[in-house]
Structures are given as C-alpha cells and as structure tokens.
Design a protein around this motif. Sequence first.
Motif, short mmCIF file in Angstrom:
data_model
loop_
_atom_site.label_atom_id
_atom_site.label_comp_id
_atom_site.label_asym_id
_atom_site.label_seq_id
_atom_site.Cartn_x
_atom_site.Cartn_y
_atom_site.Cartn_z
N ILE A 41 0.82 -1.21 0.00
CA ILE A 41 0.00 0.00 0.00
C ILE A 41 0.86 1.26 0.00
N ILE A 42 2.04 1.16 0.58
CA ILE A 42 2.93 2.31 0.71
C ILE A 42 3.62 2.58 -0.63
N PRO A 43 3.63 3.84 -1.11
CA PRO A 43 4.30 4.15 -2.36
C PRO A 43 5.77 3.73 -2.31
N ALA A 44 6.26 3.21 -3.43
CA ALA A 44 7.62 2.67 -3.50
C ALA A 44 8.69 3.61 -2.93
N PRO A 45 8.70 4.90 -3.27
CA PRO A 45 9.76 5.76 -2.73
C PRO A 45 9.72 5.91 -1.20
N LEU A 46 8.56 5.67 -0.62
CA LEU A 46 8.39 5.83 0.82
C LEU A 46 8.66 4.54 1.60
N ARG A 47 8.59 3.41 0.93
CA ARG A 47 8.72 2.11 1.61
C ARG A 47 9.99 1.98 2.43
N LYS A 48 11.11 2.40 1.87
CA LYS A 48 12.38 2.23 2.58
C LYS A 48 12.51 3.16 3.78
N LEU A 49 11.64 4.16 3.87
CA LEU A 49 11.70 5.10 4.98
C LEU A 49 10.85 4.68 6.18
N VAL A 50 9.88 3.80 5.94
CA VAL A 50 8.95 3.40 7.00
C VAL A 50 9.53 2.22 7.77
N ALA A 67 8.11 14.68 8.74
CA ALA A 67 6.68 14.98 8.77
C ALA A 67 5.99 14.72 7.43
N ALA A 68 6.68 14.92 6.32
CA ALA A 68 6.07 14.69 5.02
C ALA A 68 5.70 13.21 4.85
N ALA A 69 6.58 12.33 5.29
CA ALA A 69 6.28 10.89 5.22
C ALA A 69 5.11 10.55 6.14
N ALA A 70 5.07 11.17 7.31
CA ALA A 70 3.97 10.93 8.24
C ALA A 70 2.65 11.39 7.64
N ALA A 71 2.66 12.53 6.97
CA ALA A 71 1.43 13.05 6.36
C ALA A 71 0.91 12.09 5.29
N LYS A 72 1.79 11.56 4.46
CA LYS A 72 1.36 10.63 3.41
C LYS A 72 0.80 9.35 4.04
N LEU A 73 1.47 8.84 5.08
CA LEU A 73 0.97 7.62 5.73
C LEU A 73 -0.40 7.86 6.38
N ARG A 74 -0.61 9.05 6.91
CA ARG A 74 -1.92 9.34 7.51
C ARG A 74 -3.02 9.25 6.45
N ILE A 94 -3.37 2.86 13.93
CA ILE A 94 -1.93 2.91 13.66
C ILE A 94 -1.44 4.27 14.14
N ARG A 95 -0.41 4.25 14.95
CA ARG A 95 0.24 5.48 15.40
C ARG A 95 1.46 5.70 14.51
N ILE A 96 1.65 6.92 14.06
CA ILE A 96 2.79 7.27 13.23
C ILE A 96 3.68 8.20 14.03
N LYS A 97 4.91 7.78 14.22
CA LYS A 97 5.87 8.58 14.99
C LYS A 97 6.97 9.08 14.08
N VAL A 98 7.27 10.36 14.17
CA VAL A 98 8.39 10.93 13.43
C VAL A 98 9.63 10.75 14.32
N MET A 99 10.63 10.06 13.77
CA MET A 99 11.85 9.81 14.54
C MET A 99 12.64 11.11 14.69
N GLN A 100 13.17 11.29 15.86
CA GLN A 100 14.01 12.47 16.11
C GLN A 100 15.40 12.20 15.55
N SER A 101 15.90 13.12 14.76
CA SER A 101 17.24 12.94 14.23
C SER A 101 18.25 13.35 15.30
N PRO A 102 19.38 12.64 15.36
CA PRO A 102 20.41 13.00 16.35
C PRO A 102 20.99 14.35 16.02
N HIS A 103 21.18 15.16 17.04
CA HIS A 103 21.70 16.51 16.82
C HIS A 103 23.19 16.53 16.88
#
Length: 103
Positions: A41-50, A67-74, A94-103
């Motif tokens: 169901i997930i678009p191919a370009p997004l699959r590797k990110l989820v 957030a853009a990936a989260a919006a599409k999944l929603r 389904i809960r969608i969490k945006v991972m925090q990038s290390p600073h």
Amino acid sequence: MNITRHSAIPVQQAVDESPTLARLSQLARQSSARMALVRPIIPAPLRKLVQPGVPEPDSWCVLVPHAAAAAKLRQLMPRMIKALQEGGEPVQAIRIKVMQSPH
C-alpha cells in the motif's frame, strides 16, 4: 585459581531460554508480519523510509524520518488498517511517529 569456561550457545537457543528475549523476538516477528501486509500500500519511494514499530494487541506504531512521510501515511491509514485486518491482525489504529534525528 579456578577458571570457569563458558561454552558459546547459538543465539536462537539463548533467545528461547530467556523469557524477555523470547518476547522481544515474538514482537519483532509480529511487527515484521504487519509490515509485510501494508508494504504494498505504501508508495515505493516511501517504503524504505517506514520502519515497523512496537505491535500492541489492537494498535501498531510505525516510524518515519520526517513529517512529510507521516502526512502521506496518515492519508493511507484507512487502507493500511483494512489490509492488516484482512490479514488477520486485530489492529484498530496505527500510530505514526516521526523519529528524532540525532543533533
């Protein structure tokens, strides 16, 4: 001096003999199975990110990098939930969490 030597055991045996590790292994398998059900169901370009997250009895968490990936999944969430239910998973949310990038 008494030296005790421990023999190595296979990882799967260690997992099977530890209730905590066995539970974590079970959760990982369940999450991977859920991911396999929604992957088409997930678009191919997004699959590797989820990334699959922790499965709960009636819900599931997925992780995304931004957030853009989260919006599409929603937008896809109703279809994802339907695919999970049709695949035998009792997921209601389904809960969608945006991972925090290390600073």
